[in-house]
Design an enzyme around this catalytic site. Structure first.
Site, PDB file in Angstrom:
ATOM      1  N   CYS A   1       0.859  -1.180   0.000  1.00  0.00           N
ATOM      2  CA  CYS A   1       0.000   0.000   0.000  1.00  0.00           C
ATOM      3  C   CYS A   1       0.895   1.228   0.000  1.00  0.00           C
ATOM      4  CB  CYS A   1      -0.924  -0.008   1.222  1.00  0.00           C
ATOM      5  SG  CYS A   1      -2.319   1.149   1.072  1.00  0.00           S
TER       6      CYS A   1
ATOM      7  N   CYS B   1      -0.180   4.175   1.809  1.00  0.00           N
ATOM      8  CA  CYS B   1      -0.609   5.122   2.837  1.00  0.00           C
ATOM      9  C   CYS B   1       0.474   5.440   3.862  1.00  0.00           C
ATOM     10  CB  CYS B   1      -1.868   4.624   3.528  1.00  0.00           C
ATOM     11  SG  CYS B   1      -1.700   3.048   4.381  1.00  0.00           S
TER      12      CYS B   1
ATOM     13  N   CYS C   1      -4.145   6.003   0.210  1.00  0.00           N
ATOM     14  CA  CYS C   1      -3.596   4.754  -0.328  1.00  0.00           C
ATOM     15  C   CYS C   1      -3.283   4.826  -1.814  1.00  0.00           C
ATOM     16  CB  CYS C   1      -4.572   3.608  -0.065  1.00  0.00           C
ATOM     17  SG  CYS C   1      -4.963   3.384   1.684  1.00  0.00           S
TER      18      CYS C   1
ATOM     19  N   LYS D   1     -12.482  -5.189   2.482  1.00  0.00           N
ATOM     20  CA  LYS D   1     -11.922  -4.292   3.488  1.00  0.00           C
ATOM     21  C   LYS D   1     -12.897  -3.143   3.715  1.00  0.00           C
ATOM     22  CE  LYS D   1      -7.787  -1.541   4.529  1.00  0.00           C
ATOM     23  NZ  LYS D   1      -6.442  -1.140   4.061  1.00  0.00           N
TER      24      LYS D   1
ATOM     25  N   ARG E   1      -3.563   3.143  12.675  1.00  0.00           N
ATOM     26  CA  ARG E   1      -3.129   4.390  12.041  1.00  0.00           C
ATOM     27  C   ARG E   1      -2.146   5.145  12.929  1.00  0.00           C
ATOM     28  NH1 ARG E   1      -9.051   5.797   9.321  1.00  0.00           N
ATOM     29  NH2 ARG E   1      -8.934   4.083   7.807  1.00  0.00           N
TER      30      ARG E   1
ATOM     31  N   ARG F   1     -11.346   7.509   3.896  1.00  0.00           N
ATOM     32  CA  ARG F   1     -11.146   6.452   2.897  1.00  0.00           C
ATOM     33  C   ARG F   1     -12.465   5.807   2.482  1.00  0.00           C
ATOM     34  NH1 ARG F   1      -6.094   4.657   6.360  1.00  0.00           N
ATOM     35  NH2 ARG F   1      -4.509   5.970   5.383  1.00  0.00           N
TER      36      ARG F   1
ATOM     37  N   GLU G   1     -16.859  -7.621  -4.474  1.00  0.00           N
ATOM     38  CA  GLU G   1     -15.436  -7.322  -4.305  1.00  0.00           C
ATOM     39  C   GLU G   1     -14.595  -8.601  -4.337  1.00  0.00           C
ATOM     40  OE1 GLU G   1     -13.718  -4.626  -4.144  1.00  0.00           O
ATOM     41  OE2 GLU G   1     -15.111  -2.997  -3.712  1.00  0.00           O
TER      42      GLU G   1
ATOM     43  N   LYS H   1     -11.500  -7.966   6.373  1.00  0.00           N
ATOM     44  CA  LYS H   1     -10.998  -7.039   7.395  1.00  0.00           C
ATOM     45  C   LYS H   1     -12.040  -5.963   7.657  1.00  0.00           C
ATOM     46  CE  LYS H   1      -7.214  -3.717   8.116  1.00  0.00           C
ATOM     47  NZ  LYS H   1      -6.078  -3.016   7.484  1.00  0.00           N
TER      48      LYS H   1
ATOM     49  N   SER I   1      -6.507  -3.805  14.738  1.00  0.00           N
ATOM     50  CA  SER I   1      -5.916  -3.115  15.886  1.00  0.00           C
ATOM     51  C   SER I   1      -6.935  -2.706  16.938  1.00  0.00           C
ATOM     52  CB  SER I   1      -5.152  -1.878  15.398  1.00  0.00           C
ATOM     53  OG  SER I   1      -6.024  -0.977  14.711  1.00  0.00           O
TER      54      SER I   1
ATOM     55  N   TYR J   1      -2.449  -9.380  16.045  1.00  0.00           N
ATOM     56  CA  TYR J   1      -1.386  -8.868  16.913  1.00  0.00           C
ATOM     57  C   TYR J   1      -1.215  -9.744  18.144  1.00  0.00           C
ATOM     58  CZ  TYR J   1      -2.291  -4.977  13.824  1.00  0.00           C
ATOM     59  OH  TYR J   1      -2.483  -4.218  12.685  1.00  0.00           O
TER      60      TYR J   1
END
Length: 327
Positions: free
Chosen positions: A121, A123, A131, A196, A206, A218, A234, A249, A275, A314
């Protein structure tokens, strides 16, 4: 004596051994993809304020973290890079000596068997935080594709095993597939961020990636969280364009979408435990409100049960340690 009026389902839950033997869904350390944030500099290990336990690491401190992940049985990592300099076209994203490219070469030199996935990406590398290419406040789709393909090729040249484009430009899988094939990397698979959503759960990321848009949002290129059928379109587009994996996501609030995509496609499905989902659990655990281990393993299991083959999380290193203990 059997009671004809009801069935005794509890018989299959009576002992830990019986429960284990009839368990339908299993978590394995091999299921996890561990995200790493790599930065320029030396001796840098800075915790992300909104993501306790997640760090920015410089290259000289990266190998130790990777060693520990491998020792716990993790077989895949994904790299996010934070450059020192940014510009309006994200040129550090496709620099041969960019931070992701150098990290990839370093990790593959020490752990050639480890699957290294490169997030593709712009971004993190653009000064405006979007992006793709921006002109007069508009994110230009087609002009961005060439730069994304260029980024993917540079990552493959550095040794990335899988390219994971997260930009949500229309046609990005097709453009990247063509770029990789033309450069001789036809064997490198694409793990597409196929579904997404424009989610509020991305906030801590971010912070970690320093990738918040400087203006606007976005929502013109990421999906509306209210839409289900749009996810089918998609995903189908990315399958038709040559994707090898499909990412959904976020994961936790979109388990229905994971199941929908699983039922419609036979490609490997990746759930991205994002996150915000991580930060909420960490905050509650630090306040003593929940049992972190039990909650994490339960929610990761829910993603597998919904149909995910792999989970980008994570919690990967901690979850691997907990699974190793139980085994």
């Amino acid at each position: 004596m059997e009671n004809a009026e009801f069935r005794r389902h509890r018989r299959l839950r009576r002992t830990a051994g019986i429960r284990s033997s009839v368990r339908e869904t299993h978590l394995r350390t091999e299921d996890f993809i561990y995200p790493l944030f790599v930065v320029e500099g030396k001796n840098v290990k800075n915790e992300v304020a909104s993501m306790p336990g997640v760090y920015h690491r410089s290259l000289d401190l990266l190998n130790g973290e990777v060693d520990e992940a491998v020792e716990r049985g993790i077989q895949s990592i994904i790299l996010f890079g934070l450059p020192d300099e940014k510009d309006d076209v994200g040129s550090c994203a496709y620099d041969t000596n960019g931070i992701v490219q150098r990290a990839t070469r370093q990790i593959k030199a020490s752990h050639p068997e480890l699957t290294v996935i490169a997030d593709t990406c712009l971004c993190q590398f653009t000064d405006h935080g979007h992006c793709g290419v921006v002109e007069d406040g508009k994110i230009l789709n087609d002009e961005s594709l060439a730069l994304l393909a260029k980024t993917a090729v540079s990552q493959a040249e550095a040794g990335a095993d899988i390219i994971a484009p997260s930009n949500m430009m229309d046609g990005f899988v097709s453009a990247i597939r063509a770029g990789l094939d033309q450069a001789g990397y036809e064997d490198i698979p694409i793990m597409s961020y196929a579904v997404k959503y424009a989610s509020a759960f991305y906030g801590p990321f971010r912070d970690a990636a320093n990738s918040s848009p400087k203006s606007g949002d976005r929502k013109t290129y990421q999906m509306d969280p209210a839409n289900r059928r749009e996810a089918f379109r998609e995903a189908q587009s990315d399958v038709d364009e040559g994707a090898d994996f499909l990412i959904v996501k976020p994961a936790l609030s979109y388990l229905d979408i994971i199941r929908d995509i699983r039922d419609r496609h036979d490609l490997p499905i990746v759930a991205y435990n994002v996150s915000g989902e991580y930060a909420m659990v960490k905050a509650a655990a630090q306040n003593g409100w929940i049992d972190e281990k039990e909650v994490v393993l339960e929610k990761l299991t829910s993603m597998k049960r919904a149909g995910a083959d792999m989970i980008l999380t994570y919690f990967a290193k901690d979850a691997a340690a907990w699974l190793n203990e139980s085994n």
